[in-house]
Design an enzyme around this catalytic site. Structure first.
Site, PDB file in Angstrom:
ATOM      1  N   ASP A  85     -39.791  -8.480   8.542  1.00 54.87           N
ATOM      2  CA  ASP A  85     -39.532  -9.341   7.246  1.00 54.87           C
ATOM      3  C   ASP A  85     -39.554  -8.219   5.696  1.00 54.87           C
ATOM      4  O   ASP A  85     -40.363  -7.642   5.870  1.00 54.87           O
ATOM      5  CB  ASP A  85     -40.585 -10.214   7.339  1.00 54.87           C
ATOM      6  CG  ASP A  85     -39.880 -11.484   7.903  1.00 54.87           C
ATOM      7  OD1 ASP A  85     -39.144 -11.789   8.257  1.00 54.87           O
ATOM      8  OD2 ASP A  85     -41.457 -12.045   8.413  1.00 54.87           O
ATOM      9  N   LYS A  86     -38.317  -8.563   4.383  1.00 61.39           N
ATOM     10  CA  LYS A  86     -38.612  -7.829   3.621  1.00 61.39           C
ATOM     11  C   LYS A  86     -39.583  -8.082   3.237  1.00 61.39           C
ATOM     12  O   LYS A  86     -40.737  -6.907   2.486  1.00 61.39           O
ATOM     13  CB  LYS A  86     -37.901  -8.333   2.954  1.00 61.39           C
ATOM     14  CG  LYS A  86     -37.231  -7.713   1.828  1.00 61.39           C
ATOM     15  CD  LYS A  86     -36.333  -8.011   0.269  1.00 61.39           C
ATOM     16  CE  LYS A  86     -36.639  -9.227   0.330  1.00 61.39           C
ATOM     17  NZ  LYS A  86     -37.470  -9.345  -0.665  1.00 61.39           N
TER      18      LYS A  86
END
Length: 779
Positions: free
Chosen positions: A332-333
């Protein structure tokens, strides 16, 4: 859309332990339930109430039925290794060799004690993980919301549940509406809708909605009587065990073939059968991995303990083993590559609205109790700019939290006798809800493209009457800066042979800008992957080979990404935090729940991080490969030494007509070396710079070559001493020579085969050195 309704009014009542019967509470109305439990939902219980009720009801847990230690210990005397030892004892008694009987009996007990102690140690590690990785609950006590371990809940506690939560006890819904998954309890795969007054069973999973509830029953008194835990089975089946089992089967066949030759020649030469059987059994036992279960359990437990010190908690002891083979990582960013500290960087009012109008509406469409980063950013900006000053208090009527499907949050508030509906979310979503036409929406998206090019995320805010049309007030830009160490850690993972692919729900322009800053230049839309995968012939193609990540990803898309990577032959790692990430986390070989993950995500993952960022993932990869290297050393030594011992005795008998080592000496040798190698679980080795593989055919070949080389050297030494030093006429000297030869070959092979490079590159651990020296001295 599901909303949270007004709380039912309840008059304060005297606090005392709840004593109503379960059926009465379950069927009673909400006011009657609150009265029976003696709790005010606006304030919750006091600490005194909690102490009194805990003394009456105990902790919110189900006592685990553990086997009695004595029974567990006695089971160590049942199994193929124990049976062989016991048979040798019987034969020793029959032959009148009582000294052998005593010594073999002592070895049998020592084997059981060592195995029992090491497995208890491993169980202790798992219990420690269980204590650190618990289901938590949001509870209101003395008017304040707080997060506590679910085991501390008592009947009468007021709790709040959200999507991704595991219901921590039997709860009656007070406000709002939920959709819950009860499949783990009832076997029913269809989600169930719950309204105020209905009961939520402990262990259910919240899929959608948000509500407050009151705890009715805890622990063993709950309807299903089970404790929800995030740590999974302590002793799973490991990949490497299957590999070793296959190798051991072949070793067993080879040893049996050699022994058949020895038995035939012995009978031809007139050797008494009863004299041969003990040694035959010992040689057979040398092919059996006596210490294998203990070795694997201790390796995984020690590795898990080391990972826990570095901020990585495992929910399956096999997680570290899987991490050794991982060759691609999807992350995930937010919170992994970025700081997860969103801040408002700009407000763009539209039409007649002002910046204060935009921030006020956005703040009213937020909820601090949820601890959502976007909500907190709006609330912080509104507070910093004093937009609430001199305004009448807005009373919340309902609130619908963010949902990945509708991509917005919405609230209804009452102020000065009027009800307002406020909304914030994705620009296109809010624009469409406000009635804008497609050309106007496209113009709006073009307007925010400049902010997106800087890596800033833009949300729209709207406001309107409760039952009327919404008016788009303006746009708000937010920025979540990359973590300072993200670029370096991504490069480190790439050097370890684990490329990182970033997944984010942000627009392509925003995602690309952030990704470029951390060394991931090629970001694509996930829609492009779906189109390519739909084409015939691409089912197993590596469609993600040229991509560094994907933008505009819904949580459900992560599962598709994992499946594509696996179909292309990759061992995949995946990070996640939400309830919708659970399928992807469960599907990935290495599911990693980040530090802010929901209970459902933690339960689905095999690893839980306690700190944000990629640092802990690097530690996971390195530790996994270290554990792999330790077990590989054990396998190489097991194969080579089995070949050495069995072939040495068989060939020496064929050539000399004598058994060159006694049954007792061989038995002692098996135990001294096998259990000394348990210390390999603590050895200091250098992890590989590339992903490992379960295809260890090359290492098996090396083991065979090493075994044959040691066998050649041992037979050469025997020939020299047989012909030069009179071993042919001195059986005691022959037995001693053969025993020490086999022992020191075993000790030196452990040291020399523990690294793939030069063995002196790393110093063995103190426990391993101590075990080798001790076994050598005691001989």
């Amino acid at each position: 859309m599901r909303t949270t309704q007004n709380k039912p009014k309840a008059e304060p009542v005297p606090s005392k332990p709840a004593d109503a019967k379960a059926p009465d509470i379950a069927s009673a109305s909400v006011p009657d339930t609150l009265a029976a439990l003696h709790v005010n939902p606006d304030t919750g219980l006091t600490l005194t109430d909690v102490d009194v009720r805990r003394k009456e009801h105990g902790y919110n847990e189900v006592a685990e039925q553990k086997g009695h230690p004595a029974i567990i210990f006695l089971r160590k005397f049942w199994g193929i290794s124990a049976w062989m030892l016991e048979l040798i004892m019987v034969l020793s008694a029959a032959l009148g060799k009582y000294s052998d009987l005593v010594v073999v009996g002592a070895l049998l007990v020592i084997n059981a004690v060592l195995s029992f102690m090491q497995e208890r140690r491993a169980v202790g590690v798992v219990e420690a993980l269980r204590r650190r990785l618990q289901v938590n609950a949001r509870v209101r006590r003395e008017s304040n919301w707080q997060v506590i371990p679910a085991r501390e809940l008592v009947p009468g506690d007021i709790v709040r549940v959200r999507p991704g939560d595991i219901i921590p006890a039997d709860i009656k819904l007070l406000t709002g509406a939920l959709t819950v998954d009860q499949s783990a309890l009832t076997g029913e795969s269809k989600d169930a809708d719950k309204a105020p007054g209905e009961v939520l069973s402990s262990g259910s999973v919240v899929r959608r909605g948000e509500c407050d509830g009151v705890v009715m029953l805890t622990g063993a008194k709950t309807y299903f009587g089970r404790t929800t835990e995030l740590v999974q089975e302590a002793r799973p089946k490991l990949h490497i065990e299957a590999v070793v089992a296959k190798v051991v089967r072949w070793l067993f066949i080879i040893v049996c073939a050699l022994l058949c030759i020895v038995i035939v020649l012995s009978l031809i030469r007139g050797t008494p059968l009863l004299e041969m059987i003990p040694l035959m059994l010992v040689l057979l036992m040398s092919a059996v991995p006596v210490a294998l279960p203990v070795m694997f359990t201790v390796s995984m437990a020690v590795g898990s303990k080391e990972l826990a010190k570095r901020g990585v908690l495992v929910t399956r002891l096999s997680a570290a083993e899987d991490a050794a083979t991982m060759d691609v990582l999807c992350v995930d960013k937010t919170g992994t590559i970025t700081m997860n500290q969103l801040a408002v960087t700009g407000v763009i009012p539209l039409e007649q609205a002002t910046e204060s109008d935009v921030l006020l509406a956005g703040a009213l469409a937020s909820q601090e109790a949820n601890q959502d980063p976007i909500d907190l950013a709006f609330l912080a900006a509104a507070k910093e700019r004093h937009v609430f000053d001199d305004l009448p208090m807005a009373k919340p009527v309902s609130f619908a939290p963010f949902d990945a499907k509708n991509r917005r949050t919405e609230a209804v508030v009452e102020r000065s006798g009027q009800r307002l509906r406020v909304m914030k979310g994705a620009v296109r979503t809010i624009a469409e809800a406000s009635g804008l036409q497609p050309p106007a929406i496209e113009a709006l998206e073009t307007r925010v493209s400049a902010s997106a090019a800087k890596g800033h995320r833009t949300l729209a805010v709207a406001r309107g009457p409760d039952m009327g049309a919404l008016t788009l007030l303006g746009l708000v830009t937010l920025y979540d800066p990359p973590r300072p160490d993200a670029k370096q850690l991504i490069a480190t993972l790439h050097e370890l042979g684990v490329p990182v692919k970033m997944l984010t729900g942000d627009a392509l322009a925003v995602a690309s800008e952030i990704a470029r800053g951390v060394g991931l230049p090629n970001i694509r839309r996930v829609a492009d992957l779906k189109v390519a995968s739909a084409q015939v012939g691409n089912e197993t193609a590596d469609l993600l080979a040229g991509a560094d990540g994907f933008a505009e990803v819904y949580p459900e898309d992560k599962y598709i990404v994992v499946r594509h990577l696996q179909a292309a032959g990759h061992v995949t790692g995946m990070t996640g935090d939400g309830v919708n990430d659970a399928p992807a986390l469960r599907q990935a070989e290495v599911g990693i729940a980040v530090s802010t993950a929901t209970d459902v995500a933690k339960g689905a993952a095999s690893v839980v991080l306690t700190e944000p960022g990629l640092t802990n993932i690097v530690a996971l990869v390195e530790q996994g490969r270290t554990i792999y290297q330790r077990i590989l050393t054990w396998i190489i030594n097991k194969i080579s030494r089995t070949i050495l011992k069995a072939a040495f005795v068989a060939i020496a008998f064929v050539v000399t007509g004598k058994f060159v080592v006694s049954a007792f000496a061989m038995l002692l040798l098996v135990f001294m070396t096998d259990f000394a190698k348990i210390a390999l679980a603590t050895d200091h080795v250098q992890p590989s710079k590339k992903p490992e593989t379960w295809n260890i055919g090359g290492f098996v070949l090396v083991s065979v070559v090493l075994g044959v080389a040691m066998l050649t050297e041992a037979l050469s030494l025997l020939w020299i001493c047989w012909s030069r030093f009179g071993l042919a006429t001195n059986n005691d000297a022959l037995y001693t020579f053969s025993f020490l030869t086999l022992l020191y070959f075993a000790a030196f092979s452990i040291v020399s085969a523990r690294e793939r490079r030069w063995f002196w590159r790393t110093i063995p651990s103190k426990p391993l050195l101590a075990a080798i020296i001790e076994s050598s001295i005691k001989s």
